[in-house]
Design a protein around this motif. Structure first.
Motif, PDB file in Angstrom:
ATOM      1  N   VAL A 107       0.848  -1.192   0.000  1.00 29.69           N
ATOM      2  CA  VAL A 107       0.000   0.000   0.000  1.00 29.69           C
ATOM      3  C   VAL A 107       0.883   1.241   0.000  1.00 29.69           C
ATOM      4  O   VAL A 107       1.889   1.299   0.712  1.00 29.69           O
ATOM      5  CB  VAL A 107      -0.924   0.019   1.241  1.00 29.69           C
ATOM      6  N   ILE A 108       0.502   2.227  -0.798  1.00 29.13           N
ATOM      7  CA  ILE A 108       1.198   3.515  -0.811  1.00 29.13           C
ATOM      8  C   ILE A 108       0.297   4.555  -0.155  1.00 29.13           C
ATOM      9  O   ILE A 108      -0.872   4.699  -0.513  1.00 29.13           O
ATOM     10  CB  ILE A 108       1.530   3.969  -2.256  1.00 29.13           C
ATOM     11  N   ASN A 109       0.844   5.269   0.814  1.00 28.77           N
ATOM     12  CA  ASN A 109       0.122   6.369   1.455  1.00 28.77           C
ATOM     13  C   ASN A 109       1.136   7.416   1.860  1.00 28.77           C
ATOM     14  O   ASN A 109       2.225   7.083   2.348  1.00 28.77           O
ATOM     15  CB  ASN A 109      -0.654   5.885   2.685  1.00 28.77           C
ATOM     16  N   ALA A 110       0.808   8.674   1.665  1.00 29.50           N
ATOM     17  CA  ALA A 110       1.738   9.749   2.011  1.00 29.50           C
ATOM     18  C   ALA A 110       1.935   9.824   3.533  1.00 29.50           C
ATOM     19  O   ALA A 110       1.213   9.194   4.308  1.00 29.50           O
ATOM     20  CB  ALA A 110       1.231  11.078   1.476  1.00 29.50           C
ATOM     21  N   ASN A 111       2.914  10.596   3.938  1.00 27.78           N
ATOM     22  CA  ASN A 111       3.245  10.758   5.351  1.00 27.78           C
ATOM     23  C   ASN A 111       2.218  11.678   6.017  1.00 27.78           C
ATOM     24  O   ASN A 111       2.118  12.852   5.676  1.00 27.78           O
ATOM     25  CB  ASN A 111       4.645  11.361   5.477  1.00 27.78           C
ATOM     26  N   PRO A 112       1.454  11.181   6.991  1.00 23.64           N
ATOM     27  CA  PRO A 112       0.412  12.014   7.602  1.00 23.64           C
ATOM     28  C   PRO A 112       0.950  13.167   8.439  1.00 23.64           C
ATOM     29  O   PRO A 112       0.185  14.050   8.825  1.00 23.64           O
ATOM     30  CB  PRO A 112      -0.362  11.018   8.465  1.00 23.64           C
ATOM     31  N   PHE A 113       2.249  13.185   8.691  1.00 28.47           N
ATOM     32  CA  PHE A 113       2.812  14.289   9.471  1.00 28.47           C
ATOM     33  C   PHE A 113       3.249  15.460   8.586  1.00 28.47           C
ATOM     34  O   PHE A 113       3.654  16.503   9.087  1.00 28.47           O
ATOM     35  CB  PHE A 113       3.963  13.789  10.341  1.00 28.47           C
ATOM     36  N   THR A 114       3.130  15.274   7.277  1.00 28.48           N
ATOM     37  CA  THR A 114       3.363  16.385   6.341  1.00 28.48           C
ATOM     38  C   THR A 114       2.186  16.579   5.395  1.00 28.48           C
ATOM     39  O   THR A 114       1.928  17.697   4.943  1.00 28.48           O
ATOM     40  CB  THR A 114       4.630  16.159   5.498  1.00 28.48           C
ATOM     41  N   SER A 115       1.472  15.513   5.086  1.00 27.75           N
ATOM     42  CA  SER A 115       0.434  15.545   4.058  1.00 27.75           C
ATOM     43  C   SER A 115      -0.970  15.525   4.657  1.00 27.75           C
ATOM     44  O   SER A 115      -1.334  14.597   5.398  1.00 27.75           O
ATOM     45  CB  SER A 115       0.594  14.347   3.121  1.00 27.75           C
TER      46      SER A 115
END
Length: 339
Positions: free
Chosen positions: A156-164
């Motif tokens: 699974v690809i998911n962006a970094n929730p601490f920046t995105s």
């Protein structure tokens, strides 16, 4: 098409989107549609990573109106949290369009945006979207539900929730879908733990994550519906699945208190919610917030069976979600990533 040709095409498309990302991440100037007035008005627009394409049409349309005549624009695009931090730290801005309300609230709490920014009839928002599953053409892994994302071996690809901001929406879509299945908060958190075991890449922004996926990494990408539509429009060899339970993404826009051109800045924000601009947003895959416009696009944007808001699954909405899930030291997601 053989495997080699598919891989070559993915690399080629990846390079195209990488160039687009590089260009969108820097400051650019949009020339006015009419001659600039002698005084000259330049607005600085700071936005999250995905709406650059839509603004490339919305800005000229605004400049063609009496309110926008002679107004030029400086634009900056990047991960929502990073953009909010940059404005907080002094990046000049007249208007911000960020991924989620807390990024605007941070600026409001710092005195940079009025406390009434979200008290208009749109709740401070300019566009909607939903979280979808972006998959390879033909959906070879047969990914249809949230439970499919935690199957062993799936990438699974998911962006970094601490920046995105987009990544935060994705996390809360996953968690909220479990709540909508009548699971307890503890069970929903356990689901997140299983999901994070399968997350292979965490880029800094939603746009960067799409670029990673198009280049060939991963089996499924968690993304905005509008990002998936724009990638298809750009020729990416992908398709996407709207899960039956997903979250309504609400994207805010606001004028900075320190704007040197508040009249023009407000006029621009008002224009982004006009029928003309809302139709442009829709062409770029965003769900219009003006209901009369949304009705015209209803076939393009089917409503999932269980479409929920952040307030439906966490009482108090983002003000409660932010510290509980995304505190960089003690939030649920930080704890999951640290195990």
């Amino acid at each position: 098409m053989n495997v080699l040709n598919r891989a070559t095409r993915r690399r080629s498309l990846g390079r195209v989107l990488a160039v687009s990302l590089s260009l969108a991440a820097v400051l650019v100037t949009a020339a006015g549609a009419a001659e600039a007035r002698p005084s000259g008005v330049n607005l600085s627009l700071v936005a999250y990573s995905t709406p650059a394409g839509a603004f490339s049409k919305i800005i000229p349309a605004f400049q063609a109106t009496p309110a926008g005549s002679g107004v030029t624009f400086k634009q900056s695009y990047g991960a929502s949290g990073t953009q909010a931090a940059a404005v907080h730290n002094g990046l000049p801005a007249d208007v911000v369009n960020l991924s989620l309300a807390p990024d605007v609230s941070v600026l409001s709490q710092a005195g940079l945006i009025g406390t009434n920014w979200n008290r208009d009839k749109f709740g401070g928002m300019v566009t909607d979207s939903i979280v979808v599953f972006v998959v390879r053409k033909g959906n070879p892994k047969n990914i249809k539900t949230w439970n499919d994302l935690i199957k062993p071996g799936l990438q699974v690809i998911n962006a970094n929730p601490f920046t995105s901001g987009g990544a935060r929406w994705n996390v809360m879509a996953a968690w909220g879908a479990q709540i909508k299945q009548h699971k307890t908060p503890a069970q929903a958190t356990s689901y997140l733990k299983a999901l994070y075991k399968n997350i292979a890449v965490q880029d800094s922004s939603a746009r960067a994550s799409m670029n990673t996926f198009v280049q060939g990494k991963g089996d499924v990408l968690l993304a905005y519906e509008n990002e998936a539509i724009q990638a298809q429009q750009a020729g990416a060899d992908i398709q996407f699945v709207r899960p039956s339970a997903t979250i309504l993404i609400e994207n805010p826009i606001a004028v900075l208190k320190g704007s040197q051109n508040p009249t023009q800045a407000k006029a621009f924000v008002d224009f982004t919610r006009s029928d003309a601009a809302q139709n442009i947003w829709a062409k770029y895959g965003y769900r219009p917030i003006v209901q009369s416009v949304f009705k015209k696009w209803a076939k393009t944007f089917p409503v999932p069976k269980q479409l929920f808001t952040i307030r439906d699954v966490v009482k108090g909405g983002w003000p409660v979600v932010e510290p509980k899930f995304f505190d960089p030291n003690n939030g649920i997601v930080k704890q999951i990533q640290s195990t």
